[in-house]
Design a protein around this motif. Structure first.
Motif, short mmCIF file in Angstrom:
data_model
loop_
_atom_site.label_atom_id
_atom_site.label_comp_id
_atom_site.label_asym_id
_atom_site.label_seq_id
_atom_site.Cartn_x
_atom_site.Cartn_y
_atom_site.Cartn_z
N VAL A 164 3.58 -2.83 -2.44
CA VAL A 164 3.70 -1.78 -3.46
C VAL A 164 4.30 -0.52 -2.85
N ARG A 165 3.84 -0.17 -1.64
CA ARG A 165 4.39 1.04 -0.98
C ARG A 165 5.89 0.91 -0.79
N ARG A 166 6.33 -0.23 -0.29
CA ARG A 166 7.75 -0.42 0.03
C ARG A 166 8.61 -0.63 -1.20
N ASN A 167 8.18 -1.52 -2.07
CA ASN A 167 9.04 -1.97 -3.16
C ASN A 167 8.77 -1.29 -4.50
N GLY A 168 7.55 -0.86 -4.70
CA GLY A 168 7.22 -0.25 -5.96
C GLY A 168 7.29 1.26 -5.94
N ARG A 169 6.86 1.83 -4.85
CA ARG A 169 6.80 3.29 -4.77
C ARG A 169 7.84 3.90 -3.84
N GLU A 170 8.48 3.06 -3.04
CA GLU A 170 9.50 3.51 -2.08
C GLU A 170 8.99 4.65 -1.20
N LEU A 171 7.82 4.45 -0.65
CA LEU A 171 7.22 5.44 0.25
C LEU A 171 7.27 4.93 1.68
N THR A 172 7.40 5.83 2.61
CA THR A 172 7.34 5.45 4.02
C THR A 172 5.89 5.51 4.50
N GLN A 173 5.65 4.91 5.64
CA GLN A 173 4.32 5.04 6.25
C GLN A 173 4.00 6.51 6.49
N HIS A 174 4.99 7.25 6.91
CA HIS A 174 4.79 8.68 7.17
C HIS A 174 4.36 9.41 5.89
N ASP A 175 5.02 9.10 4.75
CA ASP A 175 4.65 9.72 3.47
C ASP A 175 3.17 9.50 3.17
N LEU A 176 2.73 8.26 3.24
CA LEU A 176 1.34 7.96 2.90
C LEU A 176 0.37 8.50 3.93
N ALA A 177 0.71 8.39 5.20
CA ALA A 177 -0.17 8.91 6.24
C ALA A 177 -0.41 10.40 6.03
N GLU A 178 0.65 11.10 5.69
CA GLU A 178 0.53 12.54 5.44
C GLU A 178 -0.40 12.79 4.24
N GLN A 179 -0.23 12.03 3.16
CA GLN A 179 -1.08 12.18 1.98
C GLN A 179 -2.55 11.87 2.30
N LEU A 180 -2.78 10.92 3.21
CA LEU A 180 -4.14 10.51 3.57
C LEU A 180 -4.75 11.35 4.68
N GLY A 181 -3.93 12.16 5.33
CA GLY A 181 -4.44 13.00 6.41
C GLY A 181 -4.71 12.25 7.70
N VAL A 182 -3.90 11.20 7.96
CA VAL A 182 -4.03 10.43 9.19
C VAL A 182 -2.66 10.37 9.86
N THR A 183 -2.63 9.92 11.10
CA THR A 183 -1.34 9.80 11.79
C THR A 183 -0.60 8.57 11.28
N ARG A 184 0.72 8.58 11.43
CA ARG A 184 1.51 7.43 11.02
C ARG A 184 1.14 6.20 11.83
N SER A 185 0.87 6.39 13.12
CA SER A 185 0.54 5.23 13.96
C SER A 185 -0.81 4.62 13.55
N TYR A 186 -1.78 5.45 13.19
CA TYR A 186 -3.06 4.91 12.71
C TYR A 186 -2.85 4.16 11.40
N PHE A 187 -2.07 4.75 10.49
CA PHE A 187 -1.79 4.09 9.22
C PHE A 187 -1.09 2.76 9.45
N ALA A 188 -0.14 2.71 10.38
CA ALA A 188 0.58 1.47 10.69
C ALA A 188 -0.39 0.40 11.19
N ASP A 189 -1.35 0.78 12.02
CA ASP A 189 -2.35 -0.17 12.51
C ASP A 189 -3.16 -0.75 11.36
N VAL A 190 -3.59 0.10 10.45
CA VAL A 190 -4.38 -0.36 9.31
C VAL A 190 -3.53 -1.26 8.41
N GLU A 191 -2.32 -0.81 8.12
CA GLU A 191 -1.45 -1.56 7.22
C GLU A 191 -1.05 -2.92 7.79
N SER A 192 -1.06 -3.06 9.09
CA SER A 192 -0.70 -4.34 9.71
C SER A 192 -1.75 -5.41 9.46
N GLY A 193 -2.93 -5.01 8.94
CA GLY A 193 -3.96 -5.98 8.59
C GLY A 193 -4.87 -6.36 9.73
#
Length: 87
Positions: A28-57
């Motif tokens: 949904v982030r990539r195809n539906g909302r066209e958001l980057t990991q950085h965009d969402l990490a910023e909205q969530l108040g976490v680092t992009r690298s932490y968000f990437a770890d979580v998103e990797s499953g």
């Protein structure tokens, strides 16, 4: 910045594991909302690298337990766009 772009997300995901949940959210982030990991990490108040770890499953014991509970109770989790008066 809003999390929502002009694209409409009209797909429904049935998820049975943390990894499947993260796949659905990433799709949904990539195809539906066209958001980057950085965009969402910023909205969530976490680092992009932490968000990437979580998103990797990578496994999360508490969430894995919740999915085990859903399985034992013969339930499923459905991820779909919010809409209507049920919100």
């Amino acid at each position: 910045m809003s999390l929502y772009r002009d694209k409409t997300v009209d797909v429904e995901y049935r998820v049975r594991s943390f990894k499947e949940l993260m796949y659905a959210l990433r799709d949904v982030r990539r195809n539906g909302r066209e958001l980057t990991q950085h965009d969402l990490a910023e909205q969530l108040g976490v680092t992009r690298s932490y968000f990437a770890d979580v998103e990797s499953g990578r496994s999360n014991r508490l969430i894995d337990l919740a999915f085990d509970l859903l399985r034992v109770l013969d339930l499923e989790l459905v991820v779909r766009p919010r809409g209507g008066s049920d919100d």
